[in-house]
Design an enzyme around this catalytic site. Structure first.
Site, PDB file in Angstrom:
ATOM      1  N   CYS A 133       0.825  -1.203   0.000  1.00 40.43           N
ATOM      2  CA  CYS A 133       0.000   0.000   0.000  1.00 40.43           C
ATOM      3  C   CYS A 133       0.865   1.261   0.000  1.00 40.43           C
ATOM      4  CB  CYS A 133      -0.903  -0.019   1.238  1.00 40.43           C
ATOM      5  SG  CYS A 133      -1.902   1.466   1.402  1.00 40.43           S
ATOM      6  N   CYS A 136      -0.430   4.074   2.255  1.00 39.63           N
ATOM      7  CA  CYS A 136      -0.122   3.890   3.681  1.00 39.63           C
ATOM      8  C   CYS A 136       1.367   4.114   3.960  1.00 39.63           C
ATOM      9  CB  CYS A 136      -0.454   2.471   4.140  1.00 39.63           C
ATOM     10  SG  CYS A 136      -1.948   1.787   3.438  1.00 39.63           S
ATOM     11  N   ASP A 137       2.255   3.577   3.118  1.00 32.52           N
ATOM     12  CA  ASP A 137       3.673   3.507   3.467  1.00 32.52           C
ATOM     13  C   ASP A 137       4.590   4.338   2.575  1.00 32.52           C
ATOM     14  OD1 ASP A 137       2.903   1.632   5.371  1.00 32.52           O
ATOM     15  OD2 ASP A 137       3.161  -0.047   3.981  1.00 32.52           O
TER      16      ASP A 137
END
Ligand code: NAP
Length: 306
Positions: A133, A136-137
């Protein structure tokens, strides 16, 4: 214990739409979700093909769907459903957390999880350079060099997002052509900091000190290998359903999707499936919400006929 009219398993767009339709038809509804409401769309930086809303962040769209379901007094709970027992007129739904619920109909809208590449150290490098992701990261690797694996819309979207914040992005795909939409391809291919590596398989994740430092890729035709120094690899090679635990209540296709009919109904009365977990050819936000409506309205019809 309250017996709900409908329990919906999964709080993504299909499940939320089903909840909205079922509540508007006066049915009592419990919506069970294991992580966060909104499903995968909540991680999409930009949704541009949902009619009527123009360009919108996936998180905002998901939030609005959840608000709409909550405004209609949908009951919700967080829990991972691990078992459904079909006792005919009543179905029992159990969660890993030890809770038990009952309903007269169940709609499975459990989505799918990220497919793995299947490399030996892939799981242990999660959080150490391997991610599924970018939303997200990706921020952890701002200014760095990263790679994206995959050739679908998700991979293109992840690569576009990363190319905004990273020095360099390799996009590694096993075929020469990409299946993601042309508009995204054109935007990505015009970026100076993006290098397309095709047709190539990732054959090793190199992490001598415990964090990813490089990926080894092999050219599909020539067999030649090459190491690309990267701080992170974002794997975006599709989804796989996780319905194995529910094979007792509905048939599954060979690749594990719910084999329900065009009305989203399973052969067993009162069991429905909707969204990305359903066996079908087009998995889009629009088809997920369409499924949610079909499953909910057919569940309502079933309830009214019994
Ligand atoms: P997808 O369309 O199934 O694409 C998966 C990609 O991963 C394909 O390019 C596939 O290669 C590759 N792949 C699969 N298994 C692999 C393996 N073992 N090793 C290496 N590569 C592998 O999945 P997705 O991109 O997650 O999209 C899922 C659905 O959501 C699609 O319908 C997509 O259109 C939709 N979506 C839409 C948007 C949007 O903005 N409209 C955004 C995201 C997703 P091959 O091409 O060679 O099979």
């Amino acid at each position: 214990m309250q017996t709900y009219d409908i329990i919906i398993v999964g709080g993504g767009p299909a499940g939320l739409t089903a909840a909205i339709y079922a509540r508007r038809n006066g049915k009592s509804v419990l919506l069970l979700e294991k992580e966060g409401f909104g499903g995968q769309i909540a991680y999409a930086p930009r949704v541009e093909n949902y009619p009527g809303v123009g360009a919108v962040s996936g998180a905002e769209l998901a939030e609005r769907m959840l608000e709409q379901a909550m405004d209609l007094d949908t009951d919700t709970d967080i829990g991972t459903v691990c078992e459904i027992v079909d006792r005919g007129a009543v179905k029992t739904v159990r969660t890993e957390e030890g809770e038990e619920f009952e309903a007269r109909a169940v709609i499975l809208a459990a989505g799918a999880r990220h497919r793995r590449l299947g490399l030996p150290n892939e799981e242990e490098l999660l959080g150490h350079g391997v991610s599924y992701c970018a939303v997200c990261d990706g921020g952890f690797y701002g200014g760095g060099t990263v790679a994206v694996a995959g050739g679908g819309d998700s991979a293109l979207q992840e690569a576009l997002l990363l190319s905004d914040i990273c020095k360099k992005v390799y996009v590694i795909h096993r075929r020469d052509s990409f299946r993601g939409d042309r508009e995204k391809q054109e935007r990505l291919f015009s970026r100076d900091n993006v290098e397309i590596v095709t047709p190539a398989d990732i054959v090793a994740l190199l992490a001598p000190g415990g964090d990813l430092t490089a990926v080894r890729v092999r050219h599909v035709r020539s067999g030649q290998t090459r190491e690309l120094a990267v701080e992170a690899l974002f794997i975006s090679v599709g989804q796989v359903p996780e319905l194995g635990a529910f094979a007792n209540v509905l048939p599954l296709t060979a690749d594990g999707y719910a084999a329900v009919d065009g009305e989203c109904a399973a052969p067993a009365a009162g069991i429905f499936a909707a969204g990305d977990c359903r066996g079908k050819t087009v998995r889009q936000l629009t088809t997920a919400v369409g499924d949610g409506a079909v499953a909910a309205l057919n569940a309502c019809r079933y309830l009214e006929s019994t």
